[in-house]
Design a protein around this motif. Structure first.
Motif, PDB file in Angstrom:
ATOM      1  N   HIS A 149     -20.152 -43.904 -43.555  1.00 30.40           N
ATOM      2  CA  HIS A 149     -21.075 -43.172 -43.210  1.00 30.40           C
ATOM      3  C   HIS A 149     -21.880 -43.030 -41.701  1.00 30.40           C
ATOM      4  CE1 HIS A 149     -21.621 -40.160 -47.543  1.00 30.40           C
ATOM      5  NE2 HIS A 149     -20.314 -40.506 -46.578  1.00 30.40           N
ATOM      6  N   PRO A 150     -21.968 -43.153 -40.714  1.00 35.03           N
ATOM      7  CA  PRO A 150     -21.889 -43.608 -39.614  1.00 35.03           C
ATOM      8  C   PRO A 150     -23.310 -43.604 -39.283  1.00 35.03           C
ATOM      9  CG  PRO A 150     -20.698 -42.408 -38.468  1.00 35.03           C
ATOM     10  CD  PRO A 150     -20.003 -42.318 -40.400  1.00 35.03           C
ATOM     11  N   SER A 151     -24.199 -42.289 -39.912  1.00 33.23           N
ATOM     12  CA  SER A 151     -25.582 -41.989 -40.048  1.00 33.23           C
ATOM     13  C   SER A 151     -26.729 -43.052 -40.693  1.00 33.23           C
ATOM     14  CB  SER A 151     -25.679 -40.224 -39.935  1.00 33.23           C
ATOM     15  OG  SER A 151     -25.446 -41.248 -41.685  1.00 33.23           O
ATOM     16  N   MET A 152     -25.761 -43.822 -41.728  1.00 30.42           N
ATOM     17  CA  MET A 152     -26.471 -44.939 -42.226  1.00 30.42           C
ATOM     18  C   MET A 152     -26.430 -45.864 -41.871  1.00 30.42           C
ATOM     19  SD  MET A 152     -26.464 -44.111 -45.743  1.00 30.42           S
ATOM     20  CE  MET A 152     -27.149 -41.974 -45.107  1.00 30.42           C
ATOM     21  N   LEU A 153     -26.648 -45.585 -40.094  1.00 27.58           N
ATOM     22  CA  LEU A 153     -26.696 -46.992 -39.206  1.00 27.58           C
ATOM     23  C   LEU A 153     -28.430 -46.746 -38.851  1.00 27.58           C
ATOM     24  CD1 LEU A 153     -23.568 -47.288 -36.503  1.00 27.58           C
ATOM     25  CD2 LEU A 153     -25.059 -48.617 -38.769  1.00 27.58           C
ATOM     26  N   ASP A 154     -28.851 -46.352 -38.947  1.00 25.68           N
ATOM     27  CA  ASP A 154     -29.625 -45.078 -38.698  1.00 25.68           C
ATOM     28  C   ASP A 154     -31.218 -45.852 -39.756  1.00 25.68           C
ATOM     29  OD1 ASP A 154     -30.256 -44.363 -36.428  1.00 25.68           O
ATOM     30  OD2 ASP A 154     -30.018 -42.617 -36.452  1.00 25.68           O
ATOM     31  N   LYS A 155     -30.691 -45.492 -41.592  1.00 21.95           N
ATOM     32  CA  LYS A 155     -31.075 -45.863 -42.138  1.00 21.95           C
ATOM     33  C   LYS A 155     -31.509 -47.183 -42.843  1.00 21.95           C
ATOM     34  CE  LYS A 155     -31.354 -44.442 -46.948  1.00 21.95           C
ATOM     35  NZ  LYS A 155     -30.355 -44.025 -48.379  1.00 21.95           N
ATOM     36  N   ILE A 156     -30.198 -48.177 -41.907  1.00 24.97           N
ATOM     37  CA  ILE A 156     -30.344 -49.136 -42.681  1.00 24.97           C
ATOM     38  C   ILE A 156     -31.269 -50.524 -41.132  1.00 24.97           C
ATOM     39  CG2 ILE A 156     -29.109 -51.622 -41.411  1.00 24.97           C
ATOM     40  CD1 ILE A 156     -26.746 -50.126 -42.017  1.00 24.97           C
ATOM     41  N   ARG A 157     -31.326 -49.673 -39.570  1.00 25.87           N
ATOM     42  CA  ARG A 157     -32.609 -50.179 -38.782  1.00 25.87           C
ATOM     43  C   ARG A 157     -33.760 -49.651 -39.539  1.00 25.87           C
ATOM     44  NH1 ARG A 157     -28.105 -48.876 -34.835  1.00 25.87           N
ATOM     45  NH2 ARG A 157     -28.899 -46.674 -35.038  1.00 25.87           N
ATOM     46  N   GLN A 158     -34.189 -48.968 -40.050  1.00 25.56           N
ATOM     47  CA  GLN A 158     -35.138 -47.996 -40.687  1.00 25.56           C
ATOM     48  C   GLN A 158     -35.605 -49.219 -41.870  1.00 25.56           C
ATOM     49  OE1 GLN A 158     -34.597 -44.076 -41.416  1.00 25.56           O
ATOM     50  NE2 GLN A 158     -34.632 -44.043 -38.900  1.00 25.56           N
ATOM     51  N   THR A 159     -34.380 -48.912 -42.330  1.00 26.45           N
ATOM     52  CA  THR A 159     -34.998 -50.157 -44.135  1.00 26.45           C
ATOM     53  C   THR A 159     -35.408 -51.422 -43.560  1.00 26.45           C
ATOM     54  OG1 THR A 159     -33.567 -49.030 -45.104  1.00 26.45           O
ATOM     55  CG2 THR A 159     -34.107 -51.000 -46.154  1.00 26.45           C
ATOM     56  N   ARG A 160     -35.041 -51.747 -42.849  1.00 22.41           N
ATOM     57  CA  ARG A 160     -35.095 -53.207 -41.522  1.00 22.41           C
ATOM     58  C   ARG A 160     -36.669 -53.695 -41.368  1.00 22.41           C
ATOM     59  NH1 ARG A 160     -34.272 -58.078 -43.479  1.00 22.41           N
ATOM     60  NH2 ARG A 160     -32.152 -57.954 -43.405  1.00 22.41           N
ATOM     61  N   GLU A 161     -36.776 -52.486 -40.752  1.00 23.70           N
ATOM     62  CA  GLU A 161     -38.440 -52.125 -40.075  1.00 23.70           C
ATOM     63  C   GLU A 161     -39.423 -52.925 -40.855  1.00 23.70           C
ATOM     64  OE1 GLU A 161     -38.511 -48.816 -37.190  1.00 23.70           O
ATOM     65  OE2 GLU A 161     -36.964 -49.737 -35.620  1.00 23.70           O
ATOM     66  N   LEU A 162     -38.817 -51.596 -42.587  1.00 24.48           N
ATOM     67  CA  LEU A 162     -39.776 -51.724 -43.394  1.00 24.48           C
ATOM     68  C   LEU A 162     -39.986 -52.592 -43.935  1.00 24.48           C
ATOM     69  CD1 LEU A 162     -41.337 -48.883 -45.810  1.00 24.48           C
ATOM     70  CD2 LEU A 162     -38.797 -49.415 -46.071  1.00 24.48           C
ATOM     71  N   CYS A 163     -38.935 -53.198 -44.338  1.00 21.60           N
ATOM     72  CA  CYS A 163     -39.213 -54.352 -44.858  1.00 21.60           C
ATOM     73  C   CYS A 163     -40.361 -55.452 -44.188  1.00 21.60           C
ATOM     74  CB  CYS A 163     -37.837 -54.974 -45.159  1.00 21.60           C
ATOM     75  SG  CYS A 163     -36.606 -54.508 -45.978  1.00 21.60           S
ATOM     76  N   GLY A 164     -40.467 -55.109 -42.985  1.00 27.21           N
ATOM     77  CA  GLY A 164     -41.400 -56.081 -41.947  1.00 27.21           C
ATOM     78  C   GLY A 164     -40.740 -57.074 -41.918  1.00 27.21           C
ATOM     79  N   ALA A 165     -41.806 -58.375 -42.189  1.00 30.09           N
ATOM     80  CA  ALA A 165     -41.527 -59.363 -42.231  1.00 30.09           C
ATOM     81  C   ALA A 165     -40.956 -60.302 -43.926  1.00 30.09           C
ATOM     82  CB  ALA A 165     -42.901 -60.813 -42.006  1.00 30.09           C
ATOM     83  N   ARG A 166     -41.039 -59.248 -44.149  1.00 28.73           N
ATOM     84  CA  ARG A 166     -40.481 -60.211 -46.079  1.00 28.73           C
ATOM     85  C   ARG A 166     -39.322 -60.821 -46.023  1.00 28.73           C
ATOM     86  NH1 ARG A 166     -43.093 -55.192 -46.323  1.00 28.73           N
ATOM     87  NH2 ARG A 166     -45.240 -55.441 -47.327  1.00 28.73           N
ATOM     88  N   ASP A 167     -38.539 -61.325 -47.045  1.00 30.29           N
ATOM     89  CA  ASP A 167     -37.518 -62.460 -47.059  1.00 30.29           C
ATOM     90  C   ASP A 167     -36.600 -61.601 -48.219  1.00 30.29           C
ATOM     91  OD1 ASP A 167     -36.222 -63.443 -46.635  1.00 30.29           O
ATOM     92  OD2 ASP A 167     -36.432 -65.347 -48.233  1.00 30.29           O
ATOM     93  N   ILE A 168     -36.465 -59.976 -47.546  1.00 29.99           N
ATOM     94  CA  ILE A 168     -35.836 -59.283 -48.203  1.00 29.99           C
ATOM     95  C   ILE A 168     -34.213 -58.978 -47.398  1.00 29.99           C
ATOM     96  CG2 ILE A 168     -34.964 -56.794 -48.813  1.00 29.99           C
ATOM     97  CD1 ILE A 168     -38.012 -57.042 -49.375  1.00 29.99           C
ATOM     98  N   GLN A 169     -33.438 -59.689 -48.251  1.00 30.72           N
ATOM     99  CA  GLN A 169     -31.661 -59.124 -47.577  1.00 30.72           C
ATOM    100  C   GLN A 169     -31.260 -57.972 -47.634  1.00 30.72           C
ATOM    101  OE1 GLN A 169     -29.292 -62.543 -47.353  1.00 30.72           O
ATOM    102  NE2 GLN A 169     -30.170 -63.233 -49.095  1.00 30.72           N
ATOM    103  N   ILE A 170     -30.398 -56.883 -46.641  1.00 30.28           N
ATOM    104  CA  ILE A 170     -29.771 -56.153 -46.783  1.00 30.28           C
ATOM    105  C   ILE A 170     -28.459 -56.011 -47.057  1.00 30.28           C
ATOM    106  CG2 ILE A 170     -30.030 -53.963 -45.562  1.00 30.28           C
ATOM    107  CD1 ILE A 170     -32.918 -54.850 -44.074  1.00 30.28           C
ATOM    108  N   GLU A 171     -28.038 -55.109 -47.829  1.00 32.34           N
ATOM    109  CA  GLU A 171     -26.353 -55.466 -47.866  1.00 32.34           C
ATOM    110  C   GLU A 171     -26.104 -53.907 -48.067  1.00 32.34           C
ATOM    111  OE1 GLU A 171     -23.980 -56.368 -51.852  1.00 32.34           O
ATOM    112  OE2 GLU A 171     -26.224 -56.109 -52.158  1.00 32.34           O
ATOM    113  N   VAL A 172     -25.033 -53.718 -47.496  1.00 34.73           N
ATOM    114  CA  VAL A 172     -24.092 -52.930 -47.410  1.00 34.73           C
ATOM    115  C   VAL A 172     -22.848 -52.767 -48.569  1.00 34.73           C
ATOM    116  CG1 VAL A 172     -25.377 -52.133 -45.377  1.00 34.73           C
ATOM    117  CG2 VAL A 172     -23.348 -52.837 -45.355  1.00 34.73           C
ATOM    118  N   ASP A 173     -22.857 -51.795 -48.578  1.00 37.18           N
ATOM    119  CA  ASP A 173     -21.550 -51.110 -49.329  1.00 37.18           C
ATOM    120  C   ASP A 173     -20.990 -50.197 -48.993  1.00 37.18           C
ATOM    121  OD1 ASP A 173     -20.124 -51.013 -51.944  1.00 37.18           O
ATOM    122  OD2 ASP A 173     -20.756 -51.135 -53.258  1.00 37.18           O
TER     123      ASP A 173
END
Length: 215
Positions: A149-173
């Motif tokens: 779903h290409p619309s999930m690219l925006d969600k990935i960006r927004q999630t990365r911004e939400l994490c800020g400086a935290r050391d959180i991995q973002i996984e996609v599946d």
């Protein structure tokens, strides 16, 4: 963050599993993604603690266990005892998310939360300081015949911004292949689950194709 390709064992040929796991190890793969499905939270049924225990004996890869089950708190201990190195729990599957995360961390495992495509990433803001990973589904979980779903690219960006400086991995599946993995990386993902693409044909060549896009 380091880019990590996590082949999904759900896409493997179980009749040649040991051989395929060896190929993954020879091609510098470090994680194996394991879907646990209960036939309720998602329509399909797949894998469980006994299968995780079997995989742990067959490979040195870290087991990234994705619980697609209702009330995951019922099987958390069994999954961790079986050898899961990291456990991700669906936000939508339990009313006890914080408790699940706490139990995973107390067992010295990595803890993550999974969001289905329609779930708002802001629902995670109160657990961000407790988790190691966020898994964003780029298809609806457990449903066959879907494409990324290409619309999930925006969600990935927004999630990365939400994490800020935290050391959180973002996984996609979900439908991750050589046509979209770089887009997910650019949006902010660093862990990439791929099943059908990696295990279809020449595994080593398919891994190389994904790495080429990431690099």
């Amino acid at each position: 963050m380091q880019n990590i390709i996590a082949p999904s064992v759900f896409g493997a040929d179980l009749g040649n599993l040991k051989e395929q796991l060896t190929i993954l190890e020879q091609n510098n793969i470090q994680w194996l993604h394991v879907d646990v499905m209960d036939g309720h939270f998602v329509e399909k049924m797949a894998f469980g603690p006994d299968h995780i225990r079997m995989l742990k004996k067959m490979t040195s890869l870290k087991l990234d266990v994705h619980l697609m089950v209702e009330k995951p708190e019922r099987i958390l201990d069994a999954v961790m005892d079986a050898g899961a190195d990291m456990v991700t729990v669906h936000q939508e599957s339990t009313a006890r998310l914080a408790s699940c995360i706490e139990r995973i961390k107390k067992n010295n495992k990595k803890a993550g939360v999974v969001l289905s495509p329609a779930t708002d990433e802001n629902s995670l803001k109160y657990v961000l300081d407790q988790i190691d990973m966020i898994l964003l589904m780029t298809i609806n979980p457990g449903e066959a015949g879907q494409s990324f779903h290409p619309s999930m690219l925006d969600k990935i960006r927004q999630t990365r911004e939400l994490c800020g400086a935290r050391d959180i991995q973002i996984e996609v599946d979900g439908g991750i292949d050589n046509t979209n993995i770089a887009l997910c990386q650019k949006a902010g993902a660093n862990v990439f689950v791929s099943g059908g693409f990696i295990f279809r044909g020449d595994i080593a060549q398919n891994i190389a194709a994904l790495n080429e896009q990431l690099n």
